[in-house]
Design an enzyme around this catalytic site. Structure first.
Site, short mmCIF file in Angstrom:
data_model
loop_
_atom_site.label_atom_id
_atom_site.label_comp_id
_atom_site.label_asym_id
_atom_site.label_seq_id
_atom_site.Cartn_x
_atom_site.Cartn_y
_atom_site.Cartn_z
N ARG A 1 56.59 31.11 35.37
CA ARG A 1 55.25 31.79 35.42
C ARG A 1 54.33 30.55 35.54
O ARG A 1 53.12 30.50 36.22
CB ARG A 1 54.77 32.37 34.11
CG ARG A 1 53.34 32.93 34.10
CD ARG A 1 53.14 34.01 33.03
NE ARG A 1 53.77 33.66 31.71
CZ ARG A 1 53.24 32.86 30.76
NH1 ARG A 1 52.39 32.20 31.00
NH2 ARG A 1 54.00 32.77 29.81
N TYR B 1 34.94 43.57 52.09
CA TYR B 1 36.22 44.29 52.13
C TYR B 1 36.17 45.28 51.07
O TYR B 1 35.78 45.12 49.61
CB TYR B 1 37.52 43.19 51.88
CG TYR B 1 38.85 43.78 51.51
CD1 TYR B 1 39.36 44.72 52.20
CD2 TYR B 1 39.30 43.31 50.44
CE1 TYR B 1 40.36 45.45 52.01
CE2 TYR B 1 40.76 43.86 50.01
CZ TYR B 1 41.14 44.92 50.88
OH TYR B 1 42.24 45.62 50.44
N LYS C 1 48.16 38.38 55.15
CA LYS C 1 47.51 38.71 56.55
C LYS C 1 48.01 37.51 57.32
O LYS C 1 49.46 36.98 57.55
CB LYS C 1 45.98 38.70 56.37
CG LYS C 1 45.44 39.62 55.17
CD LYS C 1 45.96 41.02 55.41
CE LYS C 1 45.29 42.05 54.45
NZ LYS C 1 45.40 41.74 53.02
N ASP D 1 35.71 33.98 51.45
CA ASP D 1 37.16 34.61 51.88
C ASP D 1 37.20 34.28 53.25
O ASP D 1 36.74 34.82 54.19
CB ASP D 1 37.11 36.14 51.67
CG ASP D 1 38.09 36.85 51.78
OD1 ASP D 1 39.08 36.44 52.41
OD2 ASP D 1 38.25 37.94 51.20
#
Length: 379
Positions: free
Chosen positions: A49, A102, A199, A174
Site C-alpha cells: 500500500r 466532468y 483514458k 485535469d
C-alpha cells in the site's frame, strides 16, 4: 540533450530488471517485503500500500512525461482528484471549477466536499475575466479542465497560471482529454496535473487508474500521505498495464488526432448536425489558444444533433464501429449521450449539458470506416 517525449514514454522509470535483465518492468505481485532486520528494508519497500516497484516505475514515467518532479499513481482518476482536493482544501475554503466540468468531478465537489464545508463557483474557463471575478478571499484553488468534458472549451493555461500566482491560489489542471503528449500544463505554470489514466494514458480500455504530477514538494508529500493513509493505490498489474499503454501514447495520440479531424470534416458537412465542437476548428472561440498550447487537437469531438434530443439518443444506438459506452481514450471509438450517461449528475444544475449533445471518442481505426459509420447512423 534530454530525451524526447516518445523516448521517455518507453524508458523513463523502466530500466532493465537488475536481477534478470528483463527489458519490461516486472509485475511485483506481493503485499509485503522481507526485511534484513527490524527496520532494515530492501530498496525502501515494506508494504505494497505504501510502495510497490511496479507502481514506482509508473509514477516515475508519469512525472517525466508531464515534466514534474513528483508522480503518484492512483487506483482511479477520481481518487487522484479527491487526493489533490483534500490535500489543498480545508472546510471554509473555496474553489473555482469549470461550468461544464466532468460529471464525476462535479459530483465529488457538490455532493461530498460541499458537505465537508468546501464552497465552489462554476465559471466558463475560457473567460479569464469570469475566473478572476469568481475568486474570493477564501479561494484556494482554480480547478481547470482543458479541453473541458464534454463541451471542449479551452482555458488559457499561461494566463490562468499568472492569475493564480497573483491571487495566491493554486492552479490544478485535469489534463485527461489532452494527455501529456499534446499538452503539458506544468510547463505553462500550473501547480499540479491530474489524469484519469484509464483514458488515453492506458489507452486500451482494460484498466482503471489515475495520476497526480507536481513539482511542488509540499503538495507531493501531502498527496503521498493521503494516498498511503486512505489506500487508493493501483494493484501491480494495473500499474503494469498502464505503463505498457504509455509506451505507445505518442503514436496513438497522433492517430487519434488525425482521425478526429476527418470525423469533424464529415460532421460539419452533414445536414443532421447543427454544430460541431472541436478545438481544431478555426471557428472554435478558443482555437488560437488551443493552437498555442497544444501539439495537436486531440481525439475528442462533440456535436449537436439538428433533430433534437430523441434523435441524438437514437443515433447513439445505431452506430456499428462507435461502441455505445462511457469512458474515452481507448484505441476503439466510443459514442455516448452525456446528458443521460457521463454527465447525468449535472442534471438540474448550472452544469447541465445540452440534451441534443453527442460526444465521440475517436479511436485509431481506419478513418474512412469511422466516417461511414457516423454517416449511416445519422441517416
Amino acid at each position: 540533450m534530454s530525451d524526447g517525449f516518445a523516448t521517455r514514454a518507453i524508458h523513463a522509470g523502466q530500466q532493465p530488471d537488475p536481477a534478470t535483465g528483463s527489458v519490461i518492468t516486472p509485475i511485483h505481485a506481493t503485499s509485503t517485503y522481507a526485511q534484513d532486520g527490524v527496520g532494515q528494508q530492501r530498496a525502501g519497500y515494506e508494504y505494497s500500500r505504501t510502495g510497490n516497484p511496479t507502481r514506482t516505475a509508473l509514477a516515475e514515467c508519469l512525472a517525466s512525461l508531464e515534466g514534474g518532479r513528483h508522480g503518484h499513481a492512483f487506483a482511479s482518476g477520481m481518487s487522484a482528484t479527491d487526493a489533490v482536493l483534500r490535500a489543498a482544501l480545508r472546510p471554509g475554503d473555496h474553489l473555482v471549477i469549470p461550468d461544464d466540468a466532468y460529471g464525476g468531478t462535479f459530483r465529488l465537489i457538490d455532493k461530498v466536499l460541499s458537505g465537508w464545508g468546501v464552497e465552489y463557483t462554476p465559471v466558463p474557463v475560457s473567460d479569464v475575466d469570469a475566473v478572476r471575478a469568481a475568486i474570493r478571499p477564501n479561494t484556494k484553488m482554480l480547478w481547470i479542465e482543458t479541453p473541458t468534458n464534454p463541451l471542449l472549451n479551452i482555458a488559457d493555461l499561461s494566463t490562468l497560471a499568472q492569475l493564480s500566482h497573483d491571487t495566491g491560489t493554486r492552479l490544478a489542471v485535469d489534463n485527461t482529454f489532452a494527455s501529456p503528449h499534446l499538452q503539458q500544463p506544468l510547463e505553462h505554470g500550473a501547480g499540479v496535473v491530474v489524469h484519469s489514466t484509464t483514458k488515453y494514458l492506458g489507452g486500451h480500455s482494460d484498466v482503471v487508474g489515475g495520476a497526480v504530477v507536481t513539482s511542488d514538494d509540499e503538495l507531493a508529500e501531502q498527496v503521498g500521505f493521503l494516498q498511503n493513509s486512505a489506500g487508493a493505490v493501483p494493484g501491480p498489474f494495473d500499474a503494469w498495464l498502464t505503463l505498457r499503454g504509455l509506451k505507445t501514447l505518442a503514436v496513438r495520440m497522433e492517430r487519434h488526432s488525425r482521425n478526429a479531424e476527418r470525423v469533424v470534416e464529415a460532421l460539419e458537412n452533414h445536414p443532421k448536425v447543427s454544430h460541431v465542437i472541436y478545438p481544431g476548428l478555426e471557428q472554435h472561440p478558443a482555437h488560437q489558444v488551443a493552437a498555442k498550447q497544444m501539439r495537436h487537437f486531440g481525439g475528442m469531438v462533440s456535436f449537436l444533433h439538428a433533430d433534437g434530443p430523441e434523435a441524438a439518443l437514437e443515433m447513439c444506438a445505431r452506430t456499428r464501429l462507435f461502441t455505445l459506452a462511457e469512458s474515452l481514450g481507448g484505441v476503439e471509438s466510443l459514442i455516448e449521450h452525456p446528458g443521460r450517461m457521463t454527465h447525468a449528475s449535472t442534471e438540474g444544475s448550472l452544469l447541465q449539458v445540452p440534451a441534443e449533445l453527442v460526444r465521440l471518442s475517436v479511436g485509431i481505426e481506419e478513418a474512412d470506416d469511422l466516417v461511414e459509420d457516423l454517416r449511416t447512423a445519422l441517416g
